[in-house]
Design a protein around this motif. Structure first.
Motif, PDB file in Angstrom:
ATOM      1  N   GLN A  11      -8.303 -24.999  97.615  1.00 22.33           N
ATOM      2  CA  GLN A  11      -7.896 -24.630  96.405  1.00 22.33           C
ATOM      3  C   GLN A  11      -5.942 -24.851  96.096  1.00 22.33           C
ATOM      4  O   GLN A  11      -5.305 -24.735  97.347  1.00 22.33           O
ATOM      5  N   ILE A  13      -3.058 -22.970  94.630  1.00 21.98           N
ATOM      6  CA  ILE A  13      -2.153 -22.471  93.965  1.00 21.98           C
ATOM      7  C   ILE A  13      -3.403 -20.769  94.249  1.00 21.98           C
ATOM      8  O   ILE A  13      -4.398 -20.784  93.531  1.00 21.98           O
ATOM      9  N   LEU A  14      -3.777 -20.274  95.103  1.00 18.75           N
ATOM     10  CA  LEU A  14      -3.802 -19.256  95.709  1.00 18.75           C
ATOM     11  C   LEU A  14      -3.000 -17.578  95.323  1.00 18.75           C
ATOM     12  O   LEU A  14      -1.683 -18.265  95.076  1.00 18.75           O
ATOM     13  N   ARG A  15      -3.543 -16.848  94.914  1.00 19.93           N
ATOM     14  CA  ARG A  15      -2.978 -15.477  94.476  1.00 19.93           C
ATOM     15  C   ARG A  15      -2.939 -14.670  95.427  1.00 19.93           C
ATOM     16  O   ARG A  15      -4.093 -13.760  95.366  1.00 19.93           O
ATOM     17  N   ILE A  16      -1.922 -14.152  96.739  1.00 15.60           N
ATOM     18  CA  ILE A  16      -1.983 -13.284  97.484  1.00 15.60           C
ATOM     19  C   ILE A  16      -0.949 -12.177  96.789  1.00 15.60           C
ATOM     20  O   ILE A  16       0.423 -12.587  96.474  1.00 15.60           O
ATOM     21  N   ASN A  18      -0.072 -10.542  94.479  1.00 14.31           N
ATOM     22  CA  ASN A  18       0.474 -10.785  93.124  1.00 14.31           C
ATOM     23  C   ASN A  18       1.505 -11.463  92.818  1.00 14.31           C
ATOM     24  O   ASN A  18       2.354 -11.728  92.712  1.00 14.31           O
ATOM     25  N   THR A  19       1.133 -12.878  94.168  1.00 18.19           N
ATOM     26  CA  THR A  19       2.294 -14.044  94.329  1.00 18.19           C
ATOM     27  C   THR A  19       1.773 -15.272  94.156  1.00 18.19           C
ATOM     28  O   THR A  19       0.639 -15.604  94.924  1.00 18.19           O
ATOM     29  N   ASN A  20       1.858 -16.772  93.467  1.00 14.45           N
ATOM     30  CA  ASN A  20       1.580 -17.400  93.410  1.00 14.45           C
ATOM     31  C   ASN A  20       1.870 -18.516  94.997  1.00 14.45           C
ATOM     32  O   ASN A  20       3.042 -18.363  95.171  1.00 14.45           O
ATOM     33  N   GLU A  22       1.096 -21.778  97.344  1.00 18.66           N
ATOM     34  CA  GLU A  22       1.232 -23.266  97.267  1.00 18.66           C
ATOM     35  C   GLU A  22      -0.140 -23.676  98.274  1.00 18.66           C
ATOM     36  O   GLU A  22       0.109 -23.446  99.479  1.00 18.66           O
ATOM     37  N   LYS A  33       6.576 -17.360 101.047  1.00 22.71           N
ATOM     38  CA  LYS A  33       6.124 -17.055  99.936  1.00 22.71           C
ATOM     39  C   LYS A  33       6.806 -15.766  98.810  1.00 22.71           C
ATOM     40  O   LYS A  33       7.100 -15.511  97.882  1.00 22.71           O
ATOM     41  N   ILE A  34       5.847 -15.163  99.582  1.00 22.40           N
ATOM     42  CA  ILE A  34       5.430 -13.912  99.288  1.00 22.40           C
ATOM     43  C   ILE A  34       7.213 -12.647  99.642  1.00 22.40           C
ATOM     44  O   ILE A  34       7.596 -13.254 100.575  1.00 22.40           O
ATOM     45  N   ALA A 101       6.633  -8.037  98.156  1.00 23.00           N
ATOM     46  CA  ALA A 101       6.676  -8.399  96.793  1.00 23.00           C
ATOM     47  C   ALA A 101       6.791  -7.075  95.808  1.00 23.00           C
ATOM     48  O   ALA A 101       8.038  -7.250  95.794  1.00 23.00           O
TER      49      ALA A 101
END
Length: 165
Positions: A11, A13-16, A18-20, A22, A33-34, A101
């Motif tokens: 994948q 882009i993952l959605r973890i 509510n954050t995209n 890479e 990134k979270i 988040a």
């Protein structure tokens, strides 16, 4: 990055939480990134979830992602020490927790508002309420005799030191 071996389950882009995130990046660095998760905490939760830290984030399975999310949401149940959490002794509840988040932004905004309200030094500079920035007392007034401006400075200095005249 084009030399990665990407399988059919990869994948980008993952959605973890509510954050995209890479998929091309290393798992530890991708989790940073979270909001509210740093490198050390991301490394620790990967080890607790038994996820290979050398793996790319796009190679994670759904079970591994669920494990990571469970550890992020309930770090105390997975024996992460209190000193590792980013919200120690919350002002209102007195509890230790990991804030991430959207909760991170809300808690930060609440803290800044509380500091502004009590006029704490840390909260003052944010709202533009700082005291003596841009003061022009030391400069002589244009078009006024030097003696008058000096008297004005002395008056202001004396009233600040003694009280009011």
């Amino acid at each position: 990055m084009s030399t990665l071996m990407q399988g059919p389950e990869f994948q980008h882009i993952l959605r973890i939480l509510n954050t995209n995130v890479e998929g091309k990046r290393n798992v530890v660095f991708a989790l940073t990134k979270i909001r509210g998760l740093g490198r050390r905490f991301a490394d620790l939760i990967c080890k607790k979830a038994e996820v290979d830290v050398n793996k790319r984030a796009g190679e994670l399975t759904a079970d591994e992602i669920e494990k990571l999310v469970a550890i992020i949401q309930n770090p105390r149940q997975f024996k992460i020490p209190l000193w590792f959490l980013n919200r120690q002794k919350d002002f209102k509840t007195g509890k230790y927790s990991q804030v991430f988040a959207q909760n991170f932004d809300a808690k930060l905004r609440d803290d800044i508002e509380r500091m502004k309200k009590i006029r704490a030094h840390r909260g003052l500079g944010i709202g533009g309420e700082s005291g003596f920035v841009g003061s022009t007392l030391a400069l002589p007034d244009v078009g006024v005799s030097k003696s008058r401006s000096l008297r004005m400075i002395e008056f202001l200095f004396d009233s600040a030191v003694i009280g009011t005249k």
